[in-house]
Scaffold this motif. Structure first.
Motif, mmCIF file in Angstrom:
data_model
loop_
_atom_site.group_PDB
_atom_site.id
_atom_site.type_symbol
_atom_site.label_atom_id
_atom_site.label_comp_id
_atom_site.label_asym_id
_atom_site.label_seq_id
_atom_site.Cartn_x
_atom_site.Cartn_y
_atom_site.Cartn_z
ATOM 1 N N SER A 425 0.835 -1.197 0.000
ATOM 2 C CA SER A 425 0.000 0.000 0.000
ATOM 3 C C SER A 425 0.868 1.244 0.000
ATOM 4 O O SER A 425 1.975 1.251 0.544
ATOM 5 N N GLY A 426 0.360 2.309 -0.602
ATOM 6 C CA GLY A 426 1.047 3.590 -0.600
ATOM 7 C C GLY A 426 0.040 4.719 -0.519
ATOM 8 O O GLY A 426 -1.161 4.515 -0.713
ATOM 9 N N ALA A 427 0.528 5.912 -0.232
ATOM 10 C CA ALA A 427 -0.335 7.089 -0.157
ATOM 11 C C ALA A 427 0.401 8.284 -0.753
ATOM 12 O O ALA A 427 1.630 8.354 -0.711
ATOM 13 N N VAL A 428 -0.348 9.210 -1.308
ATOM 14 C CA VAL A 428 0.222 10.460 -1.802
ATOM 15 C C VAL A 428 -0.727 11.594 -1.422
ATOM 16 O O VAL A 428 -1.952 11.465 -1.532
ATOM 17 N N PHE A 429 -0.150 12.672 -0.919
ATOM 18 C CA PHE A 429 -0.948 13.818 -0.480
ATOM 19 C C PHE A 429 -0.647 15.011 -1.378
ATOM 20 O O PHE A 429 0.506 15.455 -1.496
ATOM 21 N N THR A 430 -1.677 15.523 -2.024
ATOM 22 C CA THR A 430 -1.552 16.640 -2.951
ATOM 23 C C THR A 430 -2.932 17.217 -3.229
ATOM 24 O O THR A 430 -3.943 16.513 -3.125
ATOM 25 N N LYS A 431 -2.976 18.495 -3.592
ATOM 26 C CA LYS A 431 -4.231 19.129 -4.006
ATOM 27 C C LYS A 431 -4.435 19.014 -5.512
ATOM 28 O O LYS A 431 -5.468 19.424 -6.024
ATOM 29 N N ALA A 435 -1.340 15.234 -10.454
ATOM 30 C CA ALA A 435 -0.061 14.865 -9.843
ATOM 31 C C ALA A 435 -0.223 13.590 -9.020
ATOM 32 O O ALA A 435 0.639 12.703 -9.038
ATOM 33 N N GLY A 436 -1.338 13.499 -8.275
ATOM 34 C CA GLY A 436 -1.590 12.302 -7.480
ATOM 35 C C GLY A 436 -1.695 11.054 -8.338
ATOM 36 O O GLY A 436 -1.129 10.006 -8.013
ATOM 37 N N LEU A 437 -2.398 11.164 -9.462
ATOM 38 C CA LEU A 437 -2.539 10.020 -10.358
ATOM 39 C C LEU A 437 -1.201 9.671 -11.020
ATOM 40 O O LEU A 437 -0.896 8.498 -11.241
ATOM 41 N N ARG A 438 -0.421 10.696 -11.305
ATOM 42 C CA ARG A 438 0.899 10.465 -11.905
ATOM 43 C C ARG A 438 1.806 9.692 -10.938
ATOM 44 O O ARG A 438 2.485 8.745 -11.324
ATOM 45 N N ILE A 439 1.791 10.098 -9.677
ATOM 46 C CA ILE A 439 2.552 9.376 -8.648
ATOM 47 C C ILE A 439 2.021 7.953 -8.511
ATOM 48 O O ILE A 439 2.786 6.981 -8.415
ATOM 49 N N ALA A 440 0.695 7.819 -8.490
ATOM 50 C CA ALA A 440 0.085 6.495 -8.302
ATOM 51 C C ALA A 440 0.528 5.522 -9.382
ATOM 52 O O ALA A 440 0.772 4.338 -9.109
ATOM 53 N N ARG A 441 0.633 5.995 -10.622
ATOM 54 C CA ARG A 441 1.053 5.115 -11.717
ATOM 55 C C ARG A 441 2.484 4.629 -11.533
ATOM 56 O O ARG A 441 2.837 3.531 -11.958
ATOM 57 N N GLY A 442 3.316 5.444 -10.885
ATOM 58 C CA GLY A 442 4.708 5.058 -10.694
ATOM 59 C C GLY A 442 4.980 4.279 -9.422
ATOM 60 O O GLY A 442 6.075 3.742 -9.240
#
Length: 493
Positions: A425-431, A435-442
């Motif tokens: 599992s991972g998490a990313v915090f952004t407005k 950017a969040g989806l871009r991080i999620a793909r990586g």
């Protein structure tokens, strides 16, 4: 449902009698094989880690009882595989109702066996009820297909059929949802099961199987075993090597998972959070506090690494310390781990990290240098500057510790997040959703949660990891498909 009379045993713990989820005799938790309560030959005490007192004994299995459980599941398989989806659905719905109605009793079992916080147990019981309802609704979703054949005059059908006997192995830290998840989809698909529960919480697993039996599950369809730690190798090998066992699912540590995968092959997990520069710092800090320290960090999805953009790291650390102090005051009681072994492991990892140059941002390092070998308690500790290659960087602590890292670019953040053998599992915090989806793909993980903590589970979403965090998926239609195999039938028209 009948009356329940409660009393206190010699250790001051509630003892339930009458119509309960887990009725035992002589204060010994038995195995359940073929619908019968069988006290295994290896009696061992179950200890409350909060006070060190024995709450009851358990009758652990030997290889003999393990084989009997497999044989009972095999005998029950033909009839269970023929049951209609609606009959299975009704059993799951009744089980969900029983779990809901017995929340107080089940919470007390887990509190006595693992010292879990009642709020965590009640949340996990709510998830269990939801999971069972979700599975009930999917029992009729098992369908085959009618593909076209390349040959003229020939037809084809694809049939979905259950495998047979499934071995489910579940851990102690969230026995209700993880224990049920180990067997629910397999049962719904028409398989029969052997559930191997943890020796640390045998009464919880006994309650699971008892509830399914009361809900109408036929004898032998679901069987329960557990064992002493010293019997683990022999019993587990006997189960996995048995030719009747067609498939295995396991939730637990990667180290044990590797052993089980190796056995299975012979017989043919830390989470991280990324804080981007535009994140809502207060929201991210609170989510990371809960994600890192809930249940003393003893959740497979617990946050072990927090990766923060350099421009906001000071603000985040301040907010993170405030939210941690708000929930886990230094003047309050330390979180309780399930055993002193687990607590000592985390403390030793923290000690090695500090010796290797890590900075203590919050917490008392004395706990990790002046270790009370018998203690099951540990206060949350936040570290910075943990070096790559350090054991705390490499391994899952499974305790109330977390390390903060920094980055300047998204590529750097993902490099740190993915520099691990785990990937649950991972998490990313952004407005910025893009950017969040871009991080999620990586992110090399089974799930990524945008603007939410790493601990997240829903009944209708596939749950599983990548890399050393496992193969396959629980939950949703995907979870059901894991326990069905396709059979091709062709015929001349």
């Amino acid at each position: 449902m009948g009356a329940i009379q409660n009393s206190l045993n010699s250790a001051g713990n509630l003892v339930y009698s009458g119509k309960t989820a887990s009725l035992i005799n002589d204060n010994i938790v038995p195995l359940i094989i073929g619908g019968k309560h069988i006290t295994g030959p290896a009696i061992f005490p179950v200890i409350n880690p909060a006070n060190g007192q024995e709450v009851w004994d358990a009758g652990g299995a030997s290889v003999k009882e393990a084989v009997q459980a497999v044989e009972a599941a095999e005998a029950a398989f033909p009839a269970w595989a023929r049951t209609k989806p609606s009959a299975r659905r009704d059993i799951f719905l009744k089980a969900a109702e029983l779990f809901r109605d017995r929340t107080e009793e089940l919470t007390d079992y887990q509190r006595q066996e693992t010292a879990a916080d009642p709020s965590f147990v009640q949340w996990s019981l709510g998830l269990t009820v939801d999971n069972l309802k979700e599975v009930a609704g999917k029992t009729s979703f098992v369908t085959g297909s009618f593909p076209s054949s390349e040959d003229d005059g020939r037809g084809a059908i694809v049939i979905k059929e259950p495998y047979g006997v499934i071995l489910g192995i579940a851990p102690w830290n969230a026995p209700w949802p993880l224990g049920c998840r180990a067997i629910a989809h397999a049962l719904a698909a028409g398989n029969t099961c052997v559930l191997k529960g943890s020796e640390l919480s045998p009464r919880c697993f006994h309650a699971i199987v008892s509830i399914f039996k009361e809900a109408g599950l036929p004898d032998g369809v679901l069987n329960l075993i557990f064992h002493r730690p010293q019997d683990a190798a022999a019993v587990t090998e006997a189960l996995i090597s048995h030719p009747i066992v067609k498939k295995i699912n396991f939730t637990g540590s990667t180290a044990v998972g590797r052993i089980i995968a190796t056995m299975a092959g012979k017989h043919l997990k830390p989470a991280s959070a990324i804080i981007l520069a535009d994140a809502d710092i207060s929201k991210a800090a609170m989510a990371c506090t809960i994600g890192a320290f809930l249940h003393a960090g003893q959740v497979c999805m617990s946050t072990e690494r927090i990766i923060v953009h350099m421009s906001v790291v000071d603000d985040f650390i301040m907010a993170f310390k405030e939210s941690t102090n708000q929930i886990y005051s230094s003047k309050g009681e330390s979180p309780v781990l399930v055993s002193s072994v687990g607590a000592n492991k985390t403390k030793n990892l923290v000690k090695a990290a500090i010796i290797g140059g890590a900075e203590v941002l919050l917490g008392d390092p004395k706990e990790s240098f002046q270790i009370d070998e018998s203690s099951t308690r540990m206060m949350p500790i936040i570290l910075g500057n943990v070096k790559k290659g350090n054991d705390l960087h490499t391994n899952e602590s499974f305790g109330p510790s977390v390390a903060i890292y920094t980055f300047n670019t998204e590529e750097e953040a993902l490099q740190i997040a993915n520099d691990t053998i785990y990937g649950l599992s991972g998490a990313v915090f952004t407005k910025n959703l893009s950017a969040g989806l871009r991080i999620a793909r990586g992110y090399e993980t089974g799930a990524v949660h945008i603007n939410a903590m790493t601990i997240h589970d829903e009944s209708n979403l596939p749950h599983g990891g990548t890399k050393a965090s496992g193969w396959g998926r629980f939950s949703g239609i995907t979870g059901l498909e894991e326990y069905l195999r396709s059979k091709v039938v062709t015929f001349d028209e």
